[in-house]
Design an enzyme around this catalytic site. Sequence first.
Site, mmCIF file in Angstrom:
data_model
loop_
_atom_site.group_PDB
_atom_site.id
_atom_site.type_symbol
_atom_site.label_atom_id
_atom_site.label_comp_id
_atom_site.label_asym_id
_atom_site.label_seq_id
_atom_site.Cartn_x
_atom_site.Cartn_y
_atom_site.Cartn_z
ATOM 1 N NE ARG A 140 78.885 64.945 3.918
ATOM 2 C CZ ARG A 140 79.366 65.465 5.129
ATOM 3 N NH1 ARG A 140 80.726 66.138 4.983
ATOM 4 N NH2 ARG A 140 78.908 65.728 6.355
ATOM 5 C CB SER A 209 67.639 63.084 1.874
ATOM 6 O OG SER A 209 68.321 63.246 3.076
ATOM 7 C CG ASP A 262 67.928 65.773 5.436
ATOM 8 O OD1 ASP A 262 66.683 65.319 5.462
ATOM 9 O OD2 ASP A 262 68.342 66.735 4.616
HETATM 10 MG MG MG Z 1 71.288 69.127 3.673
#
Ligand code: MG
Length: 537
Positions: A140, A209, A262
Site C-alpha cells: 500500500r 513486515s 506493523d
Molecule cells: Mg496486518
Amino acid sequence: MAIGSRAVSYANPACVKSVVVRSQSVPRWRALSSQSIARQQQQQNLTKTKKQKSSKCSNHSSTAAAQIHLLLSQFRQASATPLHRLRQLADAMTAEMHSGLMSEGGSEQLKMLPTYVENLPHGDEEGLFYAVDLGGTNFRVLRVQLGGKEKRIVKQEYQEVAIPPELMQGTSKELFDFIAKKLASFVAREGEGFEAHSGHVRELGFAFSFPVLQTSVKSGILVHWTKGFKINDAIGKDIVAAFEEAIGRKGDHIRVAALVNDTVGTLAGGRYWNEDTMLSVILGTGTNACYVERVDAVPKWRGAPPKSGEMIINMEWGNFRSPYLPRTFADEEVDIDSVNPGDQWFEKMISGMYLGEIVRCVLAKFAQEAALFGGPIISPKLLEPFSLGTPYVSKIHSDESADLTEVAKILEDVFEIRRTTFQERKIVHDICDIIAERGARLAAAGIVGILNKIGRFHGPTTTTNGSYLSSRRSKTVVAMDGGLYEHYTQYQVYMRAAIDEMLSETAAQSVVIELSKDGSGIGTALLAASHSQYHRF
Ligand code: MG
Ligand code: ADP
C-alpha cells in the site's frame, strides 16, 4: 442420543448390516448415516429380529455418546485457563521480557528488539507525509496531510497494489523498481488538499513486515523472507538502501525517514490519538506486540541514550512458550505439521492462522476415535490441513439459532458432512468455544505480562493472592490491530473478561483496548513525521 445411535450404527457391524441403504447422492462417508438408517427402519417396518438388533445398537449408542462427551470433557480440561494459570503465564511473560532485554539472545523466546524508534507522534505533527506498507501479497502507498493539534488528519489517500507473483521470487532490483514506480505515479497524482513544504524533500515511513535486524530508525538488514517471497540477493542487505536506490533511479526526491514493522506502526497510530497508548498488539494472521520501555531498563542497548529516555521494543511475542501453556494433542499436531516446528508456540495457540486448524484437528480426532460424524469413514476434507479457516470458527461460534443452522451449513460447505444432528453441531460449537476462549485468555495474560513489566500498576508484582492492584495513571491504552480481533466479537469479549479477572477493579477500569482502524498505515506515515529530518515537533 442421536450422536450415539449414529455412531454405534457404524461401530457395530451387526447394527449396520440390517439397515444400510446406499444412495448415489450421499457421499460414501455419509452413506451410513444413522438418520437415514432410522428413516429406513421406520419405512421398512422392521421385523422383530431387526428390532432386537436395533435395541443392541441403542445400548451401544449411549456408550458412543458417552465416549464423545468424555473426549470433550478431557479436551476442555486440557485447554483450561483458570485464573492462577493466567497469572503464572503473565509472570512468565514478564520474566522472559526481562531476560530478553538483558543481553542479545538473553531469552531464547523473546527477541525484545530495540526498534530505534524513540519518538512517537504527539498529535502536533504538521505537513505531508507518505507511507509504503509491504508485508504480504499487496503493498500500500498512502499519503496524509497532517494539520497539527487542532486539525489533525486533514486529508488522506491510499492505493493498494498487488505484487506480481514473479517479482516475489525475482531480484531485489526488480521488486524495488516496481514499488518505486508505483510510488512515483502515486506521488505524481498528489492533488488538492495535499501540500508539501517548499524546500523540503518528501518523507515516507516504510512498514516492512519481514524479519529485519534494525541498524537505525531508517536502516535494517533483511534476515530472511517469509510469506512466499524469495529474493535471495536482498538477504543480508540494507532494505532501505535498496528502496532508496530504486527511488533514485526513478529520479524522484523522496526519502525514507523511518523503517518499522506493523506493530510499531500500530503503536504510533494509537499514540497519535491518545497519549496513554503504551503498547500495541497485533491479532491477525499472526500475532506480535510492542511497547514503550524506559531505555535504562534495556541493559543490552549499546546506542546513544535517546533524548526521550524511551525506546519502543518489538517483542516478537509469538515465540513465547511456557510449561504453563495449556497445550493439547491438537497443538502438538499443528506444530509438528507446520513449516516451523518448535517455534511460535504462543502464536500457534492464539492467532488467526491457527485457530481454525486447531478446531479441525480436534474434530478429526473426535471423528476418528468416537465416530463424531458417524464414522468409520471420515470426510477427506476433515483430514485436509487448514481446510477450516478461522473466520468459520467465529461464524460457528456466533450461531445463536435454536438448531445451529449455520453450523450445519458450514459443516456441509467446508467438510461436506451432511445431515448432522443437533448434538453433533453442539459439540462442534463447544469445541470452537473452548479454543477461542483459550486463545483470547492467553492473549490477555500476555497483555497483563506487559502491563506488569512497564509498571503501569502500583503494588506488588507477585500474583499469589489477589489482583495486580490499582492503577497509577488514569488510563493505559492498548492499540489493537488485526483481522482476528476486529472480526471475532466473542474473542474480544473473552479477552476483556480475562484482563478484568486478572486485575483489580480499578486497574481493570484503567486499561482500555482500542481497535485501531488502519493503525499501521497511518501510524507509519506518522513515524516519518516524528522522525523527520526537519523535525520541529
Ligand atoms: Mg496486518
Ligand atoms: P494480516 O495479519 O495478514 O495483516 P489481518 O490483520 O487482516 O491480516 O488478519 C487476517 C486474519 O484475521 C485472517 O488470517 C483470519 O485468520 C482472521 N480473520 C479475518 N476475518 C475473521 C473473522 N470474521 N473471524 C475470525 N477471524 C478472522
